[in-house]
Design a protein around this motif. Sequence first.
Motif, PDB file in Angstrom:
ATOM      1  N   ALA A  45     -97.804  25.261 -30.384  1.00  0.00           N
ATOM      2  CA  ALA A  45     -96.706  24.574 -29.677  1.00  0.00           C
ATOM      3  C   ALA A  45     -97.155  24.114 -28.295  1.00  0.00           C
ATOM      4  O   ALA A  45     -96.909  22.960 -27.912  1.00  0.00           O
ATOM      5  N   ARG A  85     -91.302  25.724 -28.273  1.00  0.00           N
ATOM      6  CA  ARG A  85     -91.130  24.425 -27.639  1.00  0.00           C
ATOM      7  C   ARG A  85     -91.809  23.353 -28.472  1.00  0.00           C
ATOM      8  O   ARG A  85     -92.927  23.552 -28.953  1.00  0.00           O
ATOM      9  N   GLU A 125     -99.184  15.761 -26.433  1.00  0.00           N
ATOM     10  CA  GLU A 125     -98.135  14.733 -26.378  1.00  0.00           C
ATOM     11  C   GLU A 125     -97.954  14.221 -24.952  1.00  0.00           C
ATOM     12  O   GLU A 125     -97.672  13.037 -24.749  1.00  0.00           O
ATOM     13  N   ILE A 159     -94.997   3.460 -26.046  1.00  0.00           N
ATOM     14  CA  ILE A 159     -96.379   3.495 -25.561  1.00  0.00           C
ATOM     15  C   ILE A 159     -97.102   2.227 -26.006  1.00  0.00           C
ATOM     16  O   ILE A 159     -97.842   1.615 -25.246  1.00  0.00           O
ATOM     17  N   GLU A 160     -96.840   1.811 -27.232  1.00  0.00           N
ATOM     18  CA  GLU A 160     -97.508   0.609 -27.746  1.00  0.00           C
ATOM     19  C   GLU A 160     -97.162  -0.630 -26.935  1.00  0.00           C
ATOM     20  O   GLU A 160     -97.973  -1.523 -26.773  1.00  0.00           O
ATOM     21  N   VAL A 212    -101.637  -2.301 -26.558  1.00  0.00           N
ATOM     22  CA  VAL A 212    -101.970  -2.679 -27.928  1.00  0.00           C
ATOM     23  C   VAL A 212    -101.393  -4.054 -28.256  1.00  0.00           C
ATOM     24  O   VAL A 212    -102.023  -4.897 -28.871  1.00  0.00           O
ATOM     25  N   LEU A 213    -100.182  -4.266 -27.777  1.00  0.00           N
ATOM     26  CA  LEU A 213     -99.487  -5.495 -28.128  1.00  0.00           C
ATOM     27  C   LEU A 213     -99.707  -6.579 -27.077  1.00  0.00           C
ATOM     28  O   LEU A 213     -99.885  -6.281 -25.901  1.00  0.00           O
ATOM     29  N   ARG A 263     -93.704   7.009 -29.401  1.00  0.00           N
ATOM     30  CA  ARG A 263     -94.863   6.147 -29.725  1.00  0.00           C
ATOM     31  C   ARG A 263     -94.593   4.666 -29.511  1.00  0.00           C
ATOM     32  O   ARG A 263     -95.445   3.948 -28.994  1.00  0.00           O
ATOM     33  N   ALA A 267     -92.714  19.066 -28.585  1.00  0.00           N
ATOM     34  CA  ALA A 267     -92.858  17.915 -27.687  1.00  0.00           C
ATOM     35  C   ALA A 267     -93.294  16.722 -28.510  1.00  0.00           C
ATOM     36  O   ALA A 267     -94.038  16.859 -29.481  1.00  0.00           O
ATOM     37  N   ALA A 268     -92.805  15.563 -28.108  1.00  0.00           N
ATOM     38  CA  ALA A 268     -93.220  14.349 -28.805  1.00  0.00           C
ATOM     39  C   ALA A 268     -93.122  13.164 -27.865  1.00  0.00           C
ATOM     40  O   ALA A 268     -92.159  13.031 -27.099  1.00  0.00           O
ATOM     41  N   ALA A 269     -94.148  12.329 -27.904  1.00  0.00           N
ATOM     42  CA  ALA A 269     -94.137  11.083 -27.126  1.00  0.00           C
ATOM     43  C   ALA A 269     -93.427  10.021 -27.947  1.00  0.00           C
ATOM     44  O   ALA A 269     -93.509  10.009 -29.185  1.00  0.00           O
ATOM     45  N   ARG A 300     -88.714  -6.943 -33.382  1.00  0.00           N
ATOM     46  CA  ARG A 300     -88.654  -7.140 -31.925  1.00  0.00           C
ATOM     47  C   ARG A 300     -87.273  -7.594 -31.475  1.00  0.00           C
ATOM     48  O   ARG A 300     -87.129  -8.543 -30.709  1.00  0.00           O
ATOM     49  N   THR A 324     -89.317  16.894 -24.625  1.00  0.00           N
ATOM     50  CA  THR A 324     -89.642  18.251 -25.059  1.00  0.00           C
ATOM     51  C   THR A 324     -88.352  18.949 -25.481  1.00  0.00           C
ATOM     52  O   THR A 324     -87.278  18.654 -24.950  1.00  0.00           O
ATOM     53  N   ALA A 332     -93.540   8.275 -17.917  1.00  0.00           N
ATOM     54  CA  ALA A 332     -94.977   8.160 -18.188  1.00  0.00           C
ATOM     55  C   ALA A 332     -95.826   8.837 -17.114  1.00  0.00           C
ATOM     56  O   ALA A 332     -96.933   9.293 -17.383  1.00  0.00           O
ATOM     57  N   ARG A 381     -96.408  -1.004 -23.723  1.00  0.00           N
ATOM     58  CA  ARG A 381     -96.669  -1.149 -22.291  1.00  0.00           C
ATOM     59  C   ARG A 381     -97.966  -1.902 -22.019  1.00  0.00           C
ATOM     60  O   ARG A 381     -98.782  -2.050 -22.909  1.00  0.00           O
ATOM     61  N   GLU A 403     -97.774  20.312 -27.024  1.00  0.00           N
ATOM     62  CA  GLU A 403     -97.033  19.817 -25.859  1.00  0.00           C
ATOM     63  C   GLU A 403     -97.975  19.075 -24.898  1.00  0.00           C
ATOM     64  O   GLU A 403     -97.668  17.977 -24.438  1.00  0.00           O
ATOM     65  N   ARG A 422     -90.646   8.611 -21.837  1.00  0.00           N
ATOM     66  CA  ARG A 422     -91.819   8.465 -22.708  1.00  0.00           C
ATOM     67  C   ARG A 422     -92.130   9.746 -23.482  1.00  0.00           C
ATOM     68  O   ARG A 422     -92.855   9.724 -24.463  1.00  0.00           O
ATOM     69  N   LEU A 423     -91.610  10.854 -22.968  1.00  0.00           N
ATOM     70  CA  LEU A 423     -91.898  12.147 -23.600  1.00  0.00           C
ATOM     71  C   LEU A 423     -90.624  12.985 -23.638  1.00  0.00           C
ATOM     72  O   LEU A 423     -89.879  13.039 -22.659  1.00  0.00           O
ATOM     73  N   LEU A 438     -95.298  31.274 -23.340  1.00  0.00           N
ATOM     74  CA  LEU A 438     -94.130  30.930 -24.152  1.00  0.00           C
ATOM     75  C   LEU A 438     -93.835  32.095 -25.085  1.00  0.00           C
ATOM     76  O   LEU A 438     -94.753  32.588 -25.766  1.00  0.00           O
ATOM     77  N   ALA A 491     -98.304  10.398 -23.929  1.00  0.00           N
ATOM     78  CA  ALA A 491     -97.208   9.688 -23.266  1.00  0.00           C
ATOM     79  C   ALA A 491     -97.623   9.096 -21.928  1.00  0.00           C
ATOM     80  O   ALA A 491     -96.998   8.148 -21.455  1.00  0.00           O
ATOM     81  N   ALA A 492     -98.658   9.647 -21.310  1.00  0.00           N
ATOM     82  CA  ALA A 492     -99.060   9.179 -19.981  1.00  0.00           C
ATOM     83  C   ALA A 492     -99.694   7.788 -20.068  1.00  0.00           C
ATOM     84  O   ALA A 492    -100.260   7.414 -21.101  1.00  0.00           O
ATOM     85  N   THR A 493     -99.618   7.042 -18.963  1.00  0.00           N
ATOM     86  CA  THR A 493    -100.292   5.739 -18.930  1.00  0.00           C
ATOM     87  C   THR A 493    -101.799   5.978 -18.914  1.00  0.00           C
ATOM     88  O   THR A 493    -102.259   6.993 -18.387  1.00  0.00           O
TER      89      THR A 493
END
Lengths: 126, 201
Positions: A50, B189, A57, B198-199, A124-125, B195, B191-193, B73, B170, B146, B201, A54, B167-168, A76, A61-63
């Motif tokens: 976990a 816990r 992820e 993110i694509e 990406v886009l 997605r 966590a997930a971004a 889109r 938890t 982010a 940006r 975390e 962007r994230l 935890l 998520a970060a730039t």
Amino acid sequence: MRWRSEDGFTLIEVLAAAGLLVSAGIVATLGAVAMLRLERAAHAEAVGLAVATEKLEELIAATPPARAGGNDGTELDGVPVTRIWRVIAAAPAPGLTRLEVTARWDRPRTTLLTLVAAVPSGAVLP
Amino acid sequence: MSRLRRTDGFAAVELLVASMVGALVLVAGIELLRVHARVARGLQVRLGSLGGAAWALSVASRDVATAGGDPRRSGVEALGRAEVGRMVLGADRDGDGGVDPATAERVTLAWSSSGGGRLVRWLGTQSTGIAATVRSSGLRFRFFAADGSELTGPGGVLDDAKRARVRLVTSDLEVTERSGTMAETTTLRGAAALRTRIEER
């Protein structure tokens, strides 16, 4: 016939029977202790997974410019975990960034878990 | 005739000693069985609690990771609502250019007081509990931008501008499993971004 004898049991027979009973008790107890140990290990692995997920992820998520390697300690559900993460540019191929998170915990035994992901290094886009 | 093979019966003392030894062995055996039964039940409860929390978090994380799917889109909103104890996610899964709120394109994750407290997942208008028992304070969603900063709002509710920056996500989940008088609590816990954001940006 032995099973219909009225002579009772010999001391050896009684000792052998008692020994068998004690052995069965010891085996059962060892089994229970092993199960408890496995349950603790499973719990620690779930926690380690976990907190490693975390961090991974968070990195995803970060730039891209904000991604950087590092380490920290977290806890935890009573399990202390140390995390180390690396950000490797242009890996495994140009245009991608390899993210690695390794989690380590020492109870009930020292365990290392590494999660790896590859993310685009930039937009990406179009 | 040997002492161990005599046929003239036993003395009262011998019978008493034998009875005491037999009783001790019986009590020890029964106690061992009780301890083992308690350990087995405890293990079952603890694993149930751990597995329940881990599974629910994996479901919630997958919902977050796939939110915002927008093949046309058309501006699908990934996070319809973002609160400490409630989250509404959207995705255009059938590619028709919108989110149909009555279908699985809209996923709501929230705490519910039913059944003693549960984490409930709505797919459109259909709901099912994915973790129980969960206290009202046992579910906490947190939202991050982010740059890693946590986004919060009055009463734990994020406004539109902040939701657009998420962007994230938890999820802290505390699950208590009960069996008879035994109760075990696991806190995990997930966590997930997001997605799709993110694509873009």
